[in-house]
Every structure is written in structure tokens, then in C-alpha cells.
Design a protein around this motif. Structure first.
Motif, PDB file in Angstrom:
ATOM      1  N   LEU A 149       0.837  -1.193   0.000  1.00  0.00           N
ATOM      2  CA  LEU A 149       0.000   0.000   0.000  1.00  0.00           C
ATOM      3  C   LEU A 149       0.874   1.247   0.000  1.00  0.00           C
ATOM      4  O   LEU A 149       0.586   2.215  -0.715  1.00  0.00           O
ATOM      5  N   ALA A 150       1.942   1.238   0.782  1.00  0.00           N
ATOM      6  CA  ALA A 150       2.837   2.402   0.818  1.00  0.00           C
ATOM      7  C   ALA A 150       3.414   2.672  -0.572  1.00  0.00           C
ATOM      8  O   ALA A 150       3.445   3.820  -1.031  1.00  0.00           O
ATOM      9  N   ALA A 151       3.853   1.620  -1.267  1.00  0.00           N
ATOM     10  CA  ALA A 151       4.420   1.796  -2.611  1.00  0.00           C
ATOM     11  C   ALA A 151       3.373   2.319  -3.584  1.00  0.00           C
ATOM     12  O   ALA A 151       3.657   3.211  -4.398  1.00  0.00           O
ATOM     13  N   ALA A 152       2.151   1.791  -3.506  1.00  0.00           N
ATOM     14  CA  ALA A 152       1.082   2.254  -4.395  1.00  0.00           C
ATOM     15  C   ALA A 152       0.731   3.707  -4.110  1.00  0.00           C
ATOM     16  O   ALA A 152       0.549   4.510  -5.038  1.00  0.00           O
ATOM     17  N   LEU A 153       0.637   4.069  -2.835  1.00  0.00           N
ATOM     18  CA  LEU A 153       0.303   5.457  -2.491  1.00  0.00           C
ATOM     19  C   LEU A 153       1.420   6.424  -2.878  1.00  0.00           C
ATOM     20  O   LEU A 153       1.145   7.561  -3.266  1.00  0.00           O
ATOM     21  N   GLU A 154       2.673   5.996  -2.796  1.00  0.00           N
ATOM     22  CA  GLU A 154       3.756   6.870  -3.253  1.00  0.00           C
ATOM     23  C   GLU A 154       3.576   7.193  -4.730  1.00  0.00           C
ATOM     24  O   GLU A 154       3.772   8.335  -5.144  1.00  0.00           O
ATOM     25  N   ILE A 155       3.188   6.204  -5.511  1.00  0.00           N
ATOM     26  CA  ILE A 155       2.942   6.436  -6.939  1.00  0.00           C
ATOM     27  C   ILE A 155       1.732   7.342  -7.125  1.00  0.00           C
ATOM     28  O   ILE A 155       1.786   8.331  -7.866  1.00  0.00           O
ATOM     29  N   MET A 156       0.634   7.038  -6.445  1.00  0.00           N
ATOM     30  CA  MET A 156      -0.598   7.805  -6.646  1.00  0.00           C
ATOM     31  C   MET A 156      -0.501   9.237  -6.138  1.00  0.00           C
ATOM     32  O   MET A 156      -1.036  10.157  -6.755  1.00  0.00           O
ATOM     33  N   VAL A 157       0.178   9.440  -5.024  1.00  0.00           N
ATOM     34  CA  VAL A 157       0.334  10.794  -4.482  1.00  0.00           C
ATOM     35  C   VAL A 157       1.323  11.587  -5.341  1.00  0.00           C
ATOM     36  O   VAL A 157       1.093  12.746  -5.673  1.00  0.00           O
ATOM     37  N   GLY A 158       2.420  10.960  -5.725  1.00  0.00           N
ATOM     38  CA  GLY A 158       3.430  11.651  -6.519  1.00  0.00           C
ATOM     39  C   GLY A 158       3.061  11.820  -7.968  1.00  0.00           C
ATOM     40  O   GLY A 158       3.603  12.674  -8.667  1.00  0.00           O
ATOM     41  N   LEU A 159       2.118  11.008  -8.440  1.00  0.00           N
ATOM     42  CA  LEU A 159       1.731  11.009  -9.847  1.00  0.00           C
ATOM     43  C   LEU A 159       0.219  10.776  -9.933  1.00  0.00           C
ATOM     44  O   LEU A 159      -0.244   9.707 -10.330  1.00  0.00           O
ATOM     45  N   PRO A 160      -0.582  11.793  -9.548  1.00  0.00           N
ATOM     46  CA  PRO A 160      -2.029  11.597  -9.514  1.00  0.00           C
ATOM     47  C   PRO A 160      -2.637  11.151 -10.848  1.00  0.00           C
ATOM     48  O   PRO A 160      -3.706  10.553 -10.874  1.00  0.00           O
ATOM     49  N   SER A 161      -1.957  11.394 -11.944  1.00  0.00           N
ATOM     50  CA  SER A 161      -2.465  10.991 -13.258  1.00  0.00           C
ATOM     51  C   SER A 161      -1.942   9.618 -13.670  1.00  0.00           C
ATOM     52  O   SER A 161      -1.909   9.282 -14.854  1.00  0.00           O
ATOM     53  N   TRP A 162      -1.575   8.781 -12.697  1.00  0.00           N
ATOM     54  CA  TRP A 162      -0.999   7.463 -12.967  1.00  0.00           C
ATOM     55  C   TRP A 162      -1.880   6.625 -13.881  1.00  0.00           C
ATOM     56  O   TRP A 162      -1.382   5.934 -14.764  1.00  0.00           O
TER      57      TRP A 162
END
Length: 194
Positions: free
Chosen positions: A86-99
Motif C-alpha cells: 500500500l505504501a508503494a502504491a500510495l507513493e505512486i498515486m500521491v506523486g503522480l495523480p495521473s498514474w
């Protein structure tokens, strides 16, 4: 870094944090029901933990107490991994909201195409949401996440989605498989990015 259950507890205890997470990356803990029975090709357990405004669902895969990859299933029939935790997924989603758009406009999973798409989307985000940088920083601090550069986040997202097969393919009760998260389109398909 916080454990996944600690992250979920932090979000649940703080309505302001939950609202900020929704504003930045449309991750809503009140929307964990996918709406149809699904299972993983490997038989691993699935737990719906959040949803987005389009009807997509985020699942944790595997049993509690183990490393639990996060899988995203869209309401349009695409699914795949978006992080090994979850931490890895949220790092992507928070850092790259247009993932999600980076995956849709990936030319069937071409990382170089994803970088071009992310460049277009980044300009759009800054024009539409000038406060997004400060919001990302607040979320990263509150959830003990690391904000990485766009190329690093895209490489992680690409690696996660590429690791979906064979064990994390999502299927419905009839055995029909969801499609890959990697969309076939190129950025040139969007006329606003010309």
C-alpha cells in the motif's frame, strides 16, 4: 516507512487526511466494494480497501500479516498491480495523480510513451490545480511517504503493472479475465496534447 495497516488506520482516524487523499488521487476508503465477485488467478485472497470516482476499486492481495500487493480494477474491465505494498502504491498515486492516464496512454506498456504522457498530464495538472504540489507534500509527510521524481514513479508503476501476470490476473466468476492496465493509445490520440 509505515506498515500498510498503520497507513489505513491513519487515514481512517483523520477525516481531513482522508479528504486530502481523495482530492489528490481519488483514493476513497468508503468505496471498497467492487460491485461484482472477482478473484485472482492464483487464488490469493482479495480485500477491497478503497475506490475512486469512476467506480474502480483498489484491492490488497494476499493474507493479512504478509506483504500485500495492491491491485487496481477499473469499472471498464482493466486490472493490474499498482504497487508491491500500500505504501508503494500510495507513493505512486500521491506523486503522480495521473498514474491511471499514464497507463491508458502507454502504447501497450511502453515506458518511454508513458514519460511523454506524464509530461502532458503534468502541465495539465499544474494549470488546473496549482496547489497540487503543496497537497502532495502534506500527504507524504502525514503518511511517511517518499516523494520521488516522475521518471522514478513511472518506472515503479510500469514494473508493478508488468508483474501482474501470472499470479495477479483478475477474473470474474465465469473465468473471464480483466484486460491489462496498459492501454494501447499513444499521447497523439489526445488532440489537446498536440
Amino acid at each position: 516507512m509505515m506498515r500498510d495497516d498503520e497507513i489505513l488506520d491513519s487515514i481512517r482516524r483523520d477525516p481531513g487526511l482522508a479528504e486530502l487523499l481523495w482530492q489528490v488521487c481519488e483514493f476513497d476508503l468508503s468505496r471498497g466494494d467492487h460491485g461484482e465477485p472477482v478473484r485472482l488467478s492464483s487464488g490469493l485472497a482479495l480485500e477491497g480497501i478503497a475506490g475512486d470516482f469512476t467506480g474502480g476499486t483498489f484491492f490488497q492481495c494476499g493474507d493479512r500479516g504478509t506483504a500485500r500487493p495492491v491491485l487496481y480494477a477499473s469499472s471498464e474491465g482493466q486490472a493490474g498491480l499498482v504497487g508491491q505494498s500500500l505504501a508503494a502504491a500510495l507513493e505512486i498515486m500521491v506523486g503522480l495523480p495521473s498514474w491511471w492516464d499514464c497507463l491508458k496512454f502507454s502504447g501497450a506498456g511502453d515506458l518511454a510513451v508513458m514519460l511523454v504522457t506524464a509530461d502532458h498530464l503534468g502541465r495539465d495538472e499544474l494549470g488546473d490545480q496549482p496547489e497540487i504540489g503543496a497537497q502532495r507534500a502534506r500527504l507524504a509527510t502525514a503518511l511517511n511517504l517518499k516523494l520521488e521524481s516522475v521518471p522514478v514513479l513511472l518506472a515503479r508503476l510500469h514494473a508493478a503493472a508488468s508483474a501482474t501476470e501470472p499470479d495477479f490476473v483478475l477474473t470474474v466468476e465465469t473465468g473471464e479475465e480483466y484486460e491489462s492496465l496498459f492501454g494501447p493509445w499513444l499521447p497523439s490520440r489526445n488532440p489537446a496534447w498536440q
